[in-house]
Design a protein around this motif. Structure first.
Motif, PDB file in Angstrom:
ATOM      1  N   HIS A  60       0.870  -1.125   0.032  1.00  0.00           N
ATOM      2  CA  HIS A  60      -0.053   0.278  -0.166  1.00  0.00           C
ATOM      3  C   HIS A  60       0.834   1.382   0.025  1.00  0.00           C
ATOM      4  O   HIS A  60       0.789   1.852  -0.758  1.00  0.00           O
ATOM      5  CB  HIS A  60      -0.985   0.203   1.354  1.00  0.00           C
ATOM      6  N   LEU A  61       2.281   0.864   0.466  1.00  0.00           N
ATOM      7  CA  LEU A  61       3.096   2.385   1.233  1.00  0.00           C
ATOM      8  C   LEU A  61       3.282   2.335  -0.529  1.00  0.00           C
ATOM      9  O   LEU A  61       3.958   3.542  -1.094  1.00  0.00           O
ATOM     10  CB  LEU A  61       3.649   2.483   1.766  1.00  0.00           C
ATOM     11  N   ARG A  62       3.897   1.408  -0.901  1.00  0.00           N
ATOM     12  CA  ARG A  62       4.389   1.870  -2.198  1.00  0.00           C
ATOM     13  C   ARG A  62       4.251   1.902  -2.955  1.00  0.00           C
ATOM     14  O   ARG A  62       4.173   2.899  -4.059  1.00  0.00           O
ATOM     15  CB  ARG A  62       5.362  -0.053  -2.657  1.00  0.00           C
ATOM     16  N   ASN A  63       2.509   1.731  -3.194  1.00  0.00           N
ATOM     17  CA  ASN A  63       1.364   1.891  -4.055  1.00  0.00           C
ATOM     18  C   ASN A  63       0.855   3.327  -3.880  1.00  0.00           C
ATOM     19  O   ASN A  63       0.816   4.354  -5.253  1.00  0.00           O
ATOM     20  CB  ASN A  63       0.231   1.629  -4.371  1.00  0.00           C
ATOM     21  N   SER A  64       1.174   4.626  -3.323  1.00  0.00           N
ATOM     22  CA  SER A  64       0.879   5.453  -2.082  1.00  0.00           C
ATOM     23  C   SER A  64       1.313   6.642  -2.811  1.00  0.00           C
ATOM     24  O   SER A  64       1.785   7.918  -2.696  1.00  0.00           O
ATOM     25  CB  SER A  64       0.294   5.200  -0.775  1.00  0.00           C
ATOM     26  N   LEU A  65       3.563   5.915  -2.632  1.00  0.00           N
ATOM     27  CA  LEU A  65       4.140   7.265  -2.326  1.00  0.00           C
ATOM     28  C   LEU A  65       4.748   7.116  -3.814  1.00  0.00           C
ATOM     29  O   LEU A  65       5.106   6.088  -4.485  1.00  0.00           O
ATOM     30  CB  LEU A  65       5.188   6.663  -1.711  1.00  0.00           C
ATOM     31  N   PRO A  66       5.337   8.794  -4.265  1.00  0.00           N
ATOM     32  CA  PRO A  66       6.184   8.545  -5.753  1.00  0.00           C
ATOM     33  C   PRO A  66       7.419   7.231  -5.070  1.00  0.00           C
ATOM     34  O   PRO A  66       7.625   6.983  -4.434  1.00  0.00           O
ATOM     35  CB  PRO A  66       7.007   9.862  -5.118  1.00  0.00           C
ATOM     36  N   ASP A  67       7.546   7.192  -7.076  1.00  0.00           N
ATOM     37  CA  ASP A  67       9.086   5.830  -6.932  1.00  0.00           C
ATOM     38  C   ASP A  67       9.845   6.706  -6.468  1.00  0.00           C
ATOM     39  O   ASP A  67      11.412   5.744  -6.379  1.00  0.00           O
ATOM     40  CB  ASP A  67       8.521   5.960  -8.819  1.00  0.00           C
ATOM     41  N   SER A  68      10.330   7.371  -6.489  1.00  0.00           N
ATOM     42  CA  SER A  68      11.627   8.350  -5.776  1.00  0.00           C
ATOM     43  C   SER A  68      11.800   7.826  -4.479  1.00  0.00           C
ATOM     44  O   SER A  68      12.658   8.535  -4.222  1.00  0.00           O
ATOM     45  CB  SER A  68      11.171   9.779  -6.053  1.00  0.00           C
ATOM     46  N   VAL A  69      10.632   7.989  -3.914  1.00  0.00           N
ATOM     47  CA  VAL A  69      10.830   7.682  -2.422  1.00  0.00           C
ATOM     48  C   VAL A  69      11.321   5.872  -2.443  1.00  0.00           C
ATOM     49  O   VAL A  69      10.157   4.851  -2.937  1.00  0.00           O
ATOM     50  CB  VAL A  69       9.015   7.687  -1.320  1.00  0.00           C
ATOM     51  N   LYS A  70      12.285   5.430  -1.051  1.00  0.00           N
ATOM     52  CA  LYS A  70      12.556   4.243  -1.474  1.00  0.00           C
ATOM     53  C   LYS A  70      12.196   4.025  -0.101  1.00  0.00           C
ATOM     54  O   LYS A  70      12.185   4.905   0.754  1.00  0.00           O
ATOM     55  CB  LYS A  70      14.125   4.062  -1.323  1.00  0.00           C
ATOM     56  N   ILE A  71      11.637   2.545  -0.013  1.00  0.00           N
ATOM     57  CA  ILE A  71      11.464   1.990   1.205  1.00  0.00           C
ATOM     58  C   ILE A  71      11.393   0.723   1.453  1.00  0.00           C
ATOM     59  O   ILE A  71      11.796  -0.036   0.718  1.00  0.00           O
ATOM     60  CB  ILE A  71       9.352   2.016   1.192  1.00  0.00           C
ATOM     61  N   ALA A  72      12.038   0.901   2.979  1.00  0.00           N
ATOM     62  CA  ALA A  72      12.823  -0.288   3.238  1.00  0.00           C
ATOM     63  C   ALA A  72      12.508  -0.334   4.697  1.00  0.00           C
ATOM     64  O   ALA A  72      12.111  -0.005   5.596  1.00  0.00           O
ATOM     65  CB  ALA A  72      13.827  -0.110   3.310  1.00  0.00           C
ATOM     66  N   ARG A  73      12.248  -2.368   5.152  1.00  0.00           N
ATOM     67  CA  ARG A  73      11.317  -2.729   5.662  1.00  0.00           C
ATOM     68  C   ARG A  73      12.952  -3.308   6.792  1.00  0.00           C
ATOM     69  O   ARG A  73      13.933  -3.509   5.981  1.00  0.00           O
ATOM     70  CB  ARG A  73      10.438  -4.035   5.714  1.00  0.00           C
ATOM     71  N   VAL A  74      13.142  -2.964   8.159  1.00  0.00           N
ATOM     72  CA  VAL A  74      13.866  -3.254   9.099  1.00  0.00           C
ATOM     73  C   VAL A  74      13.832  -4.067  10.062  1.00  0.00           C
ATOM     74  O   VAL A  74      12.814  -3.734  10.440  1.00  0.00           O
ATOM     75  CB  VAL A  74      14.815  -2.190   9.139  1.00  0.00           C
ATOM     76  N   GLU A  75      14.996  -5.273  10.214  1.00  0.00           N
ATOM     77  CA  GLU A  75      14.556  -5.644  11.341  1.00  0.00           C
ATOM     78  C   GLU A  75      15.295  -5.292  12.525  1.00  0.00           C
ATOM     79  O   GLU A  75      17.099  -5.225  12.200  1.00  0.00           O
ATOM     80  CB  GLU A  75      15.038  -7.087  10.589  1.00  0.00           C
ATOM     81  N   GLU A  76      14.816  -4.917  13.649  1.00  0.00           N
ATOM     82  CA  GLU A  76      15.559  -3.255  14.905  1.00  0.00           C
ATOM     83  C   GLU A  76      15.141  -3.825  16.313  1.00  0.00           C
ATOM     84  O   GLU A  76      13.575  -3.554  15.994  1.00  0.00           O
ATOM     85  CB  GLU A  76      15.597  -1.914  14.042  1.00  0.00           C
ATOM     86  N   ARG A  77      15.768  -3.867  16.678  1.00  0.00           N
ATOM     87  CA  ARG A  77      15.117  -4.637  18.358  1.00  0.00           C
ATOM     88  C   ARG A  77      14.111  -3.308  18.682  1.00  0.00           C
ATOM     89  O   ARG A  77      13.872  -3.050  19.364  1.00  0.00           O
ATOM     90  CB  ARG A  77      16.582  -4.445  18.732  1.00  0.00           C
ATOM     91  N   LEU A  78      15.305  -1.720  18.095  1.00  0.00           N
ATOM     92  CA  LEU A  78      14.418  -0.531  18.194  1.00  0.00           C
ATOM     93  C   LEU A  78      12.957   0.120  17.966  1.00  0.00           C
ATOM     94  O   LEU A  78      13.785   0.418  16.856  1.00  0.00           O
ATOM     95  CB  LEU A  78      15.043   0.490  18.399  1.00  0.00           C
ATOM     96  N   SER A  79      12.741  -1.046  17.629  1.00  0.00           N
ATOM     97  CA  SER A  79      11.282  -1.091  16.500  1.00  0.00           C
ATOM     98  C   SER A  79      10.767   0.332  16.189  1.00  0.00           C
ATOM     99  O   SER A  79      10.309   0.518  15.266  1.00  0.00           O
ATOM    100  CB  SER A  79      10.149  -1.977  16.505  1.00  0.00           C
ATOM    101  N   ALA A  80      10.704   0.919  17.519  1.00  0.00           N
ATOM    102  CA  ALA A  80       9.494   2.065  16.979  1.00  0.00           C
ATOM    103  C   ALA A  80      10.768   3.559  16.686  1.00  0.00           C
ATOM    104  O   ALA A  80      11.062   4.249  17.409  1.00  0.00           O
ATOM    105  CB  ALA A  80       8.973   2.828  18.787  1.00  0.00           C
TER     106      ALA A  80
END
Length: 222
Positions: A60-80
């Motif tokens: 949904h985020l990929r479809n909604s934001l411009p192609d120029s905005v890269k989206i990354a999902r990260v595995e992080e203990r400090l998840s907030a």
């Protein structure tokens, strides 16, 4: 700054509708949660979201934001992520214990220089700081020497301040970009004046900014 405004799927529909006349409003959740400001962080170059973000939400985020905005999902203990990172389009302050891998992804995705930092001995820099390309506001108990050092490091004017009638949780009560700010309703006139000054918001932004302000005020008071 991010080209679109991410808002909770539970935000007042009328309020979001008024905003949509001026900036693209993307209604979303992160991992089914509505506190998206605390869970993700972004700028004009990219957006970082935690691993709790579902595939559906990510698409949904990929479809909604411009192609120029890269989206990354990260595995992080400090998840907030929004609580542990404060950034503009060029620099980012991060929690001292943020994973090195997350720091690398952050630097690459948001295209920022990263600094590990505390503010008045607070490690949640995203909660106690707000940055734009024009300036920054930090925790009210940040010593003046630290403000000067940090200002030199970031190459930004900084000020210590509060929001929501004396709260030091700047990031929790203020959303700001290079031309407008939104703050909690308890924020005093003095606090608003400081926000407008440090972020250089007076006489900035689109020609319809005053119209936007009047529309929002009317929608909140009606």
């Amino acid at each position: 700054q991010l080209h679109s405004l991410l808002v909770s799927s539970g935000i007042n529909a009328e309020y979001g509708g008024e905003l949509a006349d001026f900036i693209k409003v993307v209604h979303t959740t992160i991992g089914g949660c509505r506190i998206i400001g605390s869970l993700c962080v972004g700028n004009k170059n990219g957006l970082l979201v935690p691993t709790s973000t579902t595939d559906k939400e990510l698409q949904h985020l990929r479809n909604s934001l411009p192609d120029s905005v890269k989206i990354a999902r990260v595995e992080e203990r400090l998840s907030a992520l929004g609580n542990v990172v404060a950034c503009n389009d060029y620099v980012a302050l991060v929690h001292p214990d943020l994973d090195r891998e997350t720091e690398e992804v952050l630097a690459d995705t948001l295209q920022v220089e990263v600094f590990r930092q505390t503010l008045a001995d607070q490690v949640l820099v995203g909660s106690y700081c707000a940055l734009t390309n024009q300036g920054g506001m930090v925790h009210p108990k940040t010593p003046i020497e630290d403000q000067d050092e940090l200002s030199s490091l970031l190459q930004l004017p900084l000020v210590a301040g509060t929001i929501n009638r004396g709260s030091g949780a700047i990031g929790a009560g203020l959303v700001v970009n290079d031309w407008i700010a939104f703050c909690g309703q308890d924020t005093t006139a003095t606090e608003i004046s400081l926000v407008e000054s440090i972020f250089k918001l007076s006489d900035k932004g689109p020609n319809n900014i005053n119209q936007m302000r009047s529309v929002l005020v009317e929608s909140m008071t009606s």
